[in-house]
Design an enzyme around this catalytic site. Structure first.
Site, PDB file in Angstrom:
ATOM      1  N   TYR A  52      -5.532  -6.859  -5.539  1.00 47.95           N
ATOM      2  CA  TYR A  52      -5.918  -5.474  -6.203  1.00 47.95           C
ATOM      3  C   TYR A  52      -7.092  -5.552  -7.331  1.00 47.95           C
ATOM      4  O   TYR A  52      -6.811  -6.514  -7.873  1.00 47.95           O
ATOM      5  CB  TYR A  52      -4.628  -4.683  -6.944  1.00 47.95           C
ATOM      6  CG  TYR A  52      -4.860  -3.624  -7.643  1.00 47.95           C
ATOM      7  CD1 TYR A  52      -5.041  -2.078  -7.921  1.00 47.95           C
ATOM      8  CD2 TYR A  52      -4.658  -4.258  -9.685  1.00 47.95           C
ATOM      9  CE1 TYR A  52      -5.829  -1.844  -8.566  1.00 47.95           C
ATOM     10  CE2 TYR A  52      -5.402  -3.334 -10.221  1.00 47.95           C
ATOM     11  CZ  TYR A  52      -5.593  -2.217 -10.258  1.00 47.95           C
ATOM     12  OH  TYR A  52      -5.602  -0.456 -10.781  1.00 47.95           O
ATOM     13  N   GLY A  59      -6.650   1.288 -10.200  1.00 50.38           N
ATOM     14  CA  GLY A  59      -6.000   2.562 -10.773  1.00 50.38           C
ATOM     15  C   GLY A  59      -5.646   3.521  -9.988  1.00 50.38           C
ATOM     16  O   GLY A  59      -5.073   2.934  -8.203  1.00 50.38           O
TER      17      GLY A  59
END
Length: 537
Positions: A52, A59
């Site tokens: 990530y 997000g």
């Protein structure tokens, strides 16, 4: 004295010291941790291990894959899009505290930024070249750190030697080139809980001073109102188990030892009003809350709060993309501290009201000379009542505000940084309330009908106030006196109480009596102090 980030994390006192201007040095162990974590990120990139914010969007865009060629753009663009703060900028102390907490977090060795990124933050701190950080706009942590990180890449603005200059100009003056961010660095620079931990450390520092002053000022009011000293008896207080209560009782007995005014009052009443006799209970409860909050803040500083976290070895790197950046525990702690300080201040206003009310004080109405043509402290009590009401509004828990962001991806918000900002505002307002009570207590001594001596300690505090401010006779704007008293309470600790001391755990120990130095503080507000939500000086 310089603060060094070693293998061990900084605690809240160290962060507060850096906020106040002490240098922060990265030790060899901390540098090694940072370098090792960067190797892990480089391996993650080289092997295309899904991570990530490294090779994905952020997000709600976490499932969008980002190529290696785009990872610089991702990091750079995160700063630009996340720098969305609004409102007046934070003060210098607040900004330095956040930056110190960020450096501490990177030094755990699980964020993966390059050492030169951390050194850039340290260089800005060393030069006191501080990014301009709007106070509001964060539900957690993103916008504050984004505005700080902008300066590292030559964007944004700084406040330096009283001047506002662009980030590019600031770097040029420092002889530094703008950084070109690499994989993960943009996300790491805006991520985690450095905002709230930095601000929380500052709140603890200011709250500790406030609580010491609260005991001293309360003792002066207690003496003026002829309180029953039995309320602070060791044996009586021992029935309630509370380190904070025991400590406050010890401090009040020391402050009031040798008071002829209280000797005259012995046995005059069965018991005093609650705002007078429950000082150890309320102040003690606030100190217990303070101790619990300090433990939470130190745990937060010892924790890795990045997302994702990198770990493992270069041969087998690991990525943990979970939720350690969410500051639920510290948000709750900041809400608790704000409520505790607000309660201490609310009771201070009640004592102030008793001092100015001739129906209960035994003193001239509103502590005025020549009552009728002079109002004395009548309207100053209004100000204190107003600040108590503002504290009540500020003490509403931020951690329950909730909200939904990022297209339902972030559907639970703790509002940790706003909770810390509210706590700072409550502390600031409470310092003003205590300053007004201090002035009123000094005035009450001047108007005492009893010909009896004050306790040596309270007499020294009174004398120090009167060395700067004469008795009030409606002969000057009272607001100027209030500014002096506010700065006195907010900017320094009271003289030490003879015979009492306390370590960080709240344990009371005995010390030899100390000579009390005179109180001397400037009436000018330091430029570094700027707490959003607090009333101006």
């Amino acid at each position: 004295m310089a603060i060094t980030r070693t293998q061990n994390p900084l605690d809240w006192r160290a962060i507060a010291s850096v906020a106040a201007g002490e240098p922060l040095i990265l030790g060899a162990d901390a540098q090694a941790n940072i370098r090792s974590a960067r190797v892990l990120v480089e391996q993650i990139v080289a092997r295309s291990i899904r991570a990530y914010g490294v090779n994905t969007g952020v997000g709600a865009l976490c499932d969008v894959i980002v190529s290696q060629d785009e990872q610089h753009d991702l990091s750079h663009n995160i700063l630009m899009s996340h720098a969305v703060g609004v409102g007046e900028p934070l003060g210098a102390d607040e900004t330095r505290a956040i930056m110190a907490a960020a450096i501490n977090n990177f030094a755990h060795g699980h964020s993966g930024v390059r050492l030169e990124v951390v050194e850039r933050l340290a260089a800005l701190l060393e030069a006191n070249c501080l990014p301009e950080v709007p106070a509001f706009g964060s539900v957690g942590y993103l916008s504050h750190m984004a505005h700080i990180a902008l300066v590292c890449v030559g964007a944004g603005h700084v406040r330096w030697n009283g001047e506002r200059v662009s980030g590019a100009q600031a770097l040029q003056r420092l002889g530094l080139q703008p950084l070109s961010l690499q994989a993960k660095e943009g996300l790491s620079l805006v991520n985690g809980t450095p905002c709230v931990t930095g601000l929380a450390a500052l709140a603890l520092h200011r709250a500790e001073r406030l609580l010491d002053w609260a005991d001293v000022v309360a003792a002066m009011s207690f003496e003026n109102l002829g309180g029953q000293i039995a309320a602070f008896d060791t044996r009586s207080l021992a029935f309630r188990v509370s380190p904070g209560l025991a400590h406050v009782g010890e401090r009040l007995r020391a402050a009031l030892a040798g008071s002829a005014l209280l000797e005259i009052s012995l046995g005059r009443r069965t018991q005093d009003p609650l705002s007078v006799r429950t000082i150890p209970h309320v102040h003690g409860a606030a100190r217990d809350t303070f101790a619990a909050t300090a433990e939470v803040v130190n745990r937060e500083l010892a924790s890795v709060t990045d997302n994702p976290i990198v770990a493992g070895t270069p041969e087998s790197p690991r990525v943990y993309s979970q939720a350690h950046a969410v500051g639920a525990s510290i948000a709750l702690a900041m809400d608790s501290l704000a409520t505790a300080i607000a309660q201490v201040a609310a009771m201070a206003e009640r004592r102030l009201d008793r001092l100015v009310n001739p129906l209960v004080s035994g003193l001239p109405a509103f502590l005025a000379h020549a009552c009728g043509t002079r109002s004395g402290f009548m309207i100053a009590q209004y100000t204190a009542a107003s600040l108590v009401a503002q504290n009540r509004r500020e003490a509403a828990p931020a951690s329950l505000d909730g909200g939904v962001t990022s297209g339902l991806q972030e559907d639970h918000l703790c509002h940790a940084t706003p909770a810390a900002l509210k706590a700072l505002a409550v502390i600031e307002n409470s310092n003003r309330i205590l300053g007004i009570e201090l002035l009123a207590a000094a005035q009450a001594y001047d108007l005492q009908p009893l010909d009896a001596a004050r306790a040596p300690y309270t007499d020294a505090i009174y004398a120090s106030v009167r060395a700067t401010l004469p008795t009030y006779r409606d002969d000057r704007p009272l607001s100027d006196d209030m500014t002096f008293a506010f700065r006195l309470v907010a900017d320094g600790a009271p003289p030490p109480l003879p015979g009492t001391a306390r370590d960080d755990t709240g344990t009371v120990s005995r010390e030899p009596a100390l000579d009390m130095p005179p109180i001397a503080r400037s009436t000018a507000a330091p430029a570094s102090r700027a707490v959003p939500g607090a009333v101006g000086v």
